[in-house]
Structure formats: structure tokens, C-alpha cells
Design an enzyme around this catalytic site. Structure first.
Site, PDB file in Angstrom:
ATOM      1  NE  ARG A 159      -2.293  -1.712  -0.873  1.00 55.02           N
ATOM      2  CZ  ARG A 159      -2.806  -2.931  -0.727  1.00 55.02           C
ATOM      3  NH1 ARG A 159      -3.426  -3.701   0.063  1.00 55.02           N
ATOM      4  NH2 ARG A 159      -2.234  -4.013  -1.662  1.00 55.02           N
ATOM      5  CB  SER A 232      -8.850  -1.164   3.840  1.00 55.80           C
ATOM      6  OG  SER A 232      -9.317  -2.371   3.434  1.00 55.80           O
ATOM      7  CD  GLU A 328      -5.718   1.130   2.284  1.00 57.02           C
ATOM      8  OE1 GLU A 328      -5.519  -0.002   2.893  1.00 57.02           O
ATOM      9  OE2 GLU A 328      -6.287   1.215   1.018  1.00 57.02           O
TER      10      GLU A 328
HETATM   11  C1  LIG Z   1     -15.275   0.024  -1.550  1.00 54.50           C
HETATM   12  C2  LIG Z   1     -13.772   0.360  -1.731  1.00 54.50           C
HETATM   13  C3  LIG Z   1     -12.966  -0.967  -1.693  1.00 54.50           C
HETATM   14  C4  LIG Z   1     -11.534  -0.845  -2.011  1.00 54.50           C
HETATM   15  N1  LIG Z   1     -10.742  -1.782  -2.304  1.00 54.50           N
HETATM   16  C5  LIG Z   1      -9.524  -1.731  -2.330  1.00 54.50           C
HETATM   17  C6  LIG Z   1      -8.503  -2.971  -2.644  1.00 54.50           C
HETATM   18  O1  LIG Z   1      -9.103  -3.963  -2.480  1.00 54.50           O
HETATM   19  N2  LIG Z   1      -7.259  -2.676  -2.649  1.00 54.50           N
HETATM   20  C7  LIG Z   1      -6.831  -1.369  -2.717  1.00 54.50           C
HETATM   21  O2  LIG Z   1      -5.518  -1.546  -2.865  1.00 54.50           O
HETATM   22  N3  LIG Z   1      -7.583  -0.338  -2.622  1.00 54.50           N
HETATM   23  C8  LIG Z   1      -8.847  -0.373  -2.447  1.00 54.50           C
HETATM   24  N4  LIG Z   1      -9.561   0.675  -2.500  1.00 54.50           N
HETATM   25  C9  LIG Z   1      -8.921   2.025  -2.349  1.00 54.50           C
HETATM   26  C10 LIG Z   1      -9.212   2.594  -3.785  1.00 54.50           C
HETATM   27  O3  LIG Z   1      -9.988   2.077  -4.450  1.00 54.50           O
HETATM   28  C11 LIG Z   1      -7.776   2.717  -4.352  1.00 54.50           C
HETATM   29  O4  LIG Z   1      -6.733   3.458  -3.528  1.00 54.50           O
HETATM   30  C12 LIG Z   1      -7.802   3.600  -6.069  1.00 54.50           C
HETATM   31  O5  LIG Z   1      -6.556   3.322  -6.657  1.00 54.50           O
HETATM   32  C13 LIG Z   1      -8.371   4.868  -5.914  1.00 54.50           C
HETATM   33  O6  LIG Z   1      -8.550   5.353  -6.997  1.00 54.50           O
HETATM   34  P1  LIG Z   1      -9.214   6.974  -7.171  1.00 54.50           P
HETATM   35  O7  LIG Z   1      -9.057   7.216  -8.799  1.00 54.50           O
HETATM   36  O8  LIG Z   1     -10.654   7.069  -6.655  1.00 54.50           O
HETATM   37  O9  LIG Z   1      -8.209   7.566  -6.599  1.00 54.50           O
HETATM   38  P2  LIG Z   1      -8.204   9.305  -5.497  1.00 54.50           P
HETATM   39  O10 LIG Z   1      -8.957   8.569  -4.415  1.00 54.50           O
HETATM   40  O11 LIG Z   1      -8.754  10.073  -6.723  1.00 54.50           O
HETATM   41  O12 LIG Z   1      -6.776   9.429  -5.250  1.00 54.50           O
HETATM   42  C14 LIG Z   1      -6.108   8.528  -4.423  1.00 54.50           C
HETATM   43  C15 LIG Z   1      -4.696   9.102  -4.391  1.00 54.50           C
HETATM   44  O13 LIG Z   1      -4.081   9.061  -5.802  1.00 54.50           O
HETATM   45  C16 LIG Z   1      -3.652  10.477  -6.148  1.00 54.50           C
HETATM   46  N5  LIG Z   1      -3.823  10.446  -7.470  1.00 54.50           N
HETATM   47  C17 LIG Z   1      -4.957  10.269  -8.323  1.00 54.50           C
HETATM   48  N6  LIG Z   1      -4.810  10.372  -9.383  1.00 54.50           N
HETATM   49  C18 LIG Z   1      -3.614  10.686  -9.913  1.00 54.50           C
HETATM   50  C19 LIG Z   1      -2.729  10.732 -10.995  1.00 54.50           C
HETATM   51  N7  LIG Z   1      -3.345  10.923 -12.097  1.00 54.50           N
HETATM   52  N8  LIG Z   1      -1.419  11.083 -10.818  1.00 54.50           N
HETATM   53  C20 LIG Z   1      -0.887  11.283  -9.789  1.00 54.50           C
HETATM   54  N9  LIG Z   1      -1.786  10.835  -8.639  1.00 54.50           N
HETATM   55  C21 LIG Z   1      -2.881  10.505  -8.532  1.00 54.50           C
HETATM   56  C22 LIG Z   1      -4.297  11.342  -5.283  1.00 54.50           C
HETATM   57  O14 LIG Z   1      -3.768  12.697  -5.113  1.00 54.50           O
HETATM   58  C23 LIG Z   1      -4.562  10.501  -3.918  1.00 54.50           C
HETATM   59  O15 LIG Z   1      -3.486  10.837  -3.320  1.00 54.50           O
HETATM   60  C24 LIG Z   1     -11.328   0.360  -2.196  1.00 54.50           C
HETATM   61  C25 LIG Z   1     -11.680   1.592  -2.060  1.00 54.50           C
HETATM   62  C26 LIG Z   1     -13.235   1.286  -1.913  1.00 54.50           C
HETATM   63  C27 LIG Z   1     -13.993   2.701  -1.740  1.00 54.50           C
END
Ligand SMILES: Cc1cc2nc3c(=O)[nH]c(=O)nc-3n(C[C@H](O)[C@H](O)[C@H](O)COP(=O)(O)OP(=O)(O)OC[C@H]3O[C@@H](n4cnc5c(N)ncnc54)[C@H](O)[C@@H]3O)c2cc1C
Length: 333
Positions: A159, A232, A328
Site C-alpha cells: 500500500r 479499508s 490508508e
Molecule cells: C469499496 C472500496 C474498496 C476498495 N478496495 C481496495 C482494494 O481491494 N485494494 C486497494 O488497494 N484499494 C482499495 N480501495 C481503495 C481505492 O480503490 C484505490 O486506492 C484506488 O486506486 C483509488 O482510485 P481513485 O481514482 O479513486 O483515487 P483518488 O481517491 O482520486 O486518489 C487517491 C490518491 O491518488 C492520487 N492520484 C489520483 N490520480 C492521480 C494521478 N493521475 N497522478 C498522480 N496521483 C494521482 C491522489 O492525489 C490521492 O493521493 C477501495 C476503495 C473502496 C471505496
């Protein structure tokens, strides 16, 4: 590129949050215009994907930058799949499953965008994105250059990666498509699903494994489109075995995975379950009924309330087990 003022910051925790400026990147030519905008507006910057892993404040006095580029380019001759950061992660998994590209299936149904996926090295069911990445293309907002970083330079770990809190805005990712054709069903909950449903392991395909992962996830995790949550909320802590306190609970109450002779990874969900009855309820935040590691809100919670609820849990875990739980999702200042 599209600039909006006083725009909402989308987030799956349902926090009402606004930013001074929001910028949508439509194609790579936009970076010249972005450079000019950032030179004229010296403000904090937040890269945003789909907002499923952030805890934003009510107001962010800065510039939110999001990618709306959504191309997927499969270069079969060199075994590389180049995917724009604005593509939804599960849409990419579905593309891979239908094109028989293996390695992505265990990561089915993880919410969010491709661009955010390497930031915390998304992982689930025995797989991590780090094994699939060849290199990452980005725009550096400090030097205003478009560059590429190789997998080994990203320092991927559980992570985490060196891409976190960095000046690199990820524009696209180059994935490897020539990984060994292994179906990875070793993860405990996948194995029990297979046994329970009398599925023949030899009949498993990329597609059926992806469906199994989707079924398991849907049964335990809340759909962020229906219930406000960020997945998480805490990382599973990796701690020295000798540092864990067993003054209140016996060691077999905990779930642990051996890291090496000295360290173990501890299941944070179980730790929370053990102290759950001592948590003072909050009006707008609670622990999800099917998974103690997930905090859910009713759509009226603020960042402050969520962090206060989380702090209560952290203090209890520290008091009862001498273990520090790390949040996280990214807390936006
Ligand atoms: C129900 C649920 C289940 C989940 N299950 C998992 C799982 O099984 N495993 C897991 O690892 N995660 C899990 N997650 C967490 C999440 O899905 C991941 O972290 C995902 O990658 C976030 O994507 P996002 O586009 O929503 O990112 P955001 O929430 O928009 O951003 C997350 C981070 O990434 C950065 N970021 C976003 N886009 C860019 C870019 N283009 N360039 C540089 N930085 C950027 C942001 O600044 C921030 O720090 C879960 C979340 C939920 C709600």
C-alpha cells in the site's frame, strides 16, 4: 483543458468538499496551458482520480487536477498495454479479461482510476499492481516536463510507493501483457469460495476467476455508489512480534501473517473487532457491519468528524495491543 472555479471535490466518503479551482485534462496538449495557469496561480495542488481513496476538507484552497483521458492502446507486437490515467480501473480489468491478458483478474472491482492505482500499489486477493507495471508516464508539475519512470524506480511496497505525495501527475501507464499464464487462486478466501461451490480448479479461467473475485468482494465490501466509504480505512500494520502487547487479549485472538523471523503483518479488521464495543458512536460515521476495517458515513460527515472517529480507534488499538494503525486513504490538508 477545462478550468472551473469553486468546484466540488468528488469523494466516496460523501464529504461536502469544494476546491478553489478544478482543472480537467482532456489531452496531452493541455500541459502547456496548465504550466501557464500554475505559474500564474501559485497554490497547493491535488491530483484527483475518482475520489475513492481521499479524505478531503470542506474547502481546499488550491487547484485540483483530474485526467479525463481514456485511451487504451494494446501494442501486441511489444506486449505492452498503454492505458490513460482517466480510465476506470475495473473497465481496464474487463478489457484485459476479454482480450485474454492475464494478471489483472485478482484486482477486479477495485474502485477508482488507472492513474491512482499505482500510488498506493493497489492490491487484493494475493495480487498487486506493481507486478503488472512496466513503466509510468507522467507530467512533473515542478519541472513542467513529460517523463517516464520505470517500475524499479517506483519503490513499490505494501500500500505504498514513492509516487505518493509526489509532483508527478500520472498521464498513462504501460502494462506488461506477457506475464506467465498462471491462474492465481491461492488466496484463502478464493480457495474457500472454490471449495464451497465445488468448482473444479482445472476449469478456472481468467474470466471465471474475475467473476469469483467480484462475487467475494460484493458480499463483504460496501458499493461506494450506494454506501459512502473509502474501502479499508487502515493499513494492516507490520510490526515486531515482540512489540505486540498481550495484556488484554491472547495471541490466538489476532490474525497475523509472518513477514520474517522478527516481523508480522497483523489483520487490522480483527483488532478493531476486538475493541469495537469500546468505541463511542459518532453521529455520522460508523464501522461497516460486514467489514470492521471499513468506515462508512451517512453523507453528512466532515473530514474532522471522520478523523476524530478514526483517532478513537487508533488510541484503543494502541492501548490494547501497543500497535499503531496508519490511515490508508490520503488525508487532504
Ligand atoms: C469499496 C472500496 C474498496 C476498495 N478496495 C481496495 C482494494 O481491494 N485494494 C486497494 O488497494 N484499494 C482499495 N480501495 C481503495 C481505492 O480503490 C484505490 O486506492 C484506488 O486506486 C483509488 O482510485 P481513485 O481514482 O479513486 O483515487 P483518488 O481517491 O482520486 O486518489 C487517491 C490518491 O491518488 C492520487 N492520484 C489520483 N490520480 C492521480 C494521478 N493521475 N497522478 C498522480 N496521483 C494521482 C491522489 O492525489 C490521492 O493521493 C477501495 C476503495 C473502496 C471505496
Amino acid at each position: 483543458m477545462i478550468i472551473s472555479e469553486s468546484a466540488n471535490i468528488i469523494n466516496s466518503l460523501g464529504i461536502e468538499s469544494k476546491t478553489k479551482y478544478s482543472i480537467e485534462i482532456i489531452n496531452e496538449d493541455d500541459f502547456e496551458e496548465l504550466e501557464v495557469f500554475l505559474k500564474n496561480n501559485k497554490l497547493p495542488i491535488l491530483f484527483l482520480g475518482e475520489g475513492t481513496n481521499i479524505i478531503p476538507p470542506n474547502f481546499f484552497n488550491g487547484v485540483v487536477i483530474r485526467s479525463f483521458c481514456k485511451n487504451i492502446n494494446f501494442r501486441k507486437d511489444i506486449n505492452i498495454l498503454t492505458v490513460d490515467s482517466g480510465v476506470n480501473w475495473h473497465e481496464l480489468v474487463k478489457f484485459c479479461v476479454s482480450n485474454n491478458i492475464n494478471g489483472f483478474e485478482n484486482l477486479s472491482l477495485i474502485p477508482g482510476s488507472v492513474g491512482a492505482a499505482p500510488i498506493q500499489n493497489i492490491g487484493a486477493y494475493g495480487a498487486e499492481i506493481s507486478t503488472l507495471i512496466d513503466s509510468i508516464n507522467y507530467f512533473d508539475i515542478n519541472t513542467h516536463e513529460l517523463k517516464t519512470i520505470e517500475n524499479h524506480e517506483c519503490n513499490f511496497e505494501y500500500r505504498n510507493s514513492s509516487l505518493k505525495n509526489n509532483s508527478f501527475f500520472i498521464t498513462s501507464i504501460n502494462f506488461k501483457t506477457n506475464l506467465a499464464n498462471n491462474i492465481n487462486y491461492e488466496y484463502k478466501s478464493i480457495k474457500s469460495f472454490i471449495d464451497k461451490n465445488s468448482i473444479d480448479k482445472n476449469s478456472l479461467s481468467i474470466s471465471s476467476l474475475s467473476n469469483i473475485v467480484c462475487d467475494i468482494r460484493s458480499s463483504i465490501l460496501p458499493d461506494p455508489n450506494k454506501i459512502f466509504n473509502a474501502g479499508s480505512f487502515f493499513k494492516n500494520p507490520i510490526v515486531k512480534k515482540s512489540d505486540i502487547s498481550y495484556s488484554f487479549f491472547k495471541s490466538d485472538n489476532l490474525i497475523t501473517w509472518e513477514v520474517d523471523k522478527t516481523y508480522v503483518k497483523v489483520g487490522a479488521a480483527r483488532l478493531i473487532e476486538l475493541v469495537k464495543d469500546k468505541i463511542i458512536p459518532s453521529d455520522n460515521v460508523s464501522i461497516y457491519k460486514n467489514h470492521s476495517l471499513v468506515l462508512v458515513t451517512n453523507g453528512r460527515a466532515t473530514q474532522t468528524e471522520i478523523l476524530a472517529f478514526a483517532r478513537q480507534i487508533q488510541e484503543l488499538i494502541s492501548k490494547f495491543f501497543n500497535i499503531n494503525l496508519e490511515i490508508e486513504p490520503t488525508v487532504i490538508k
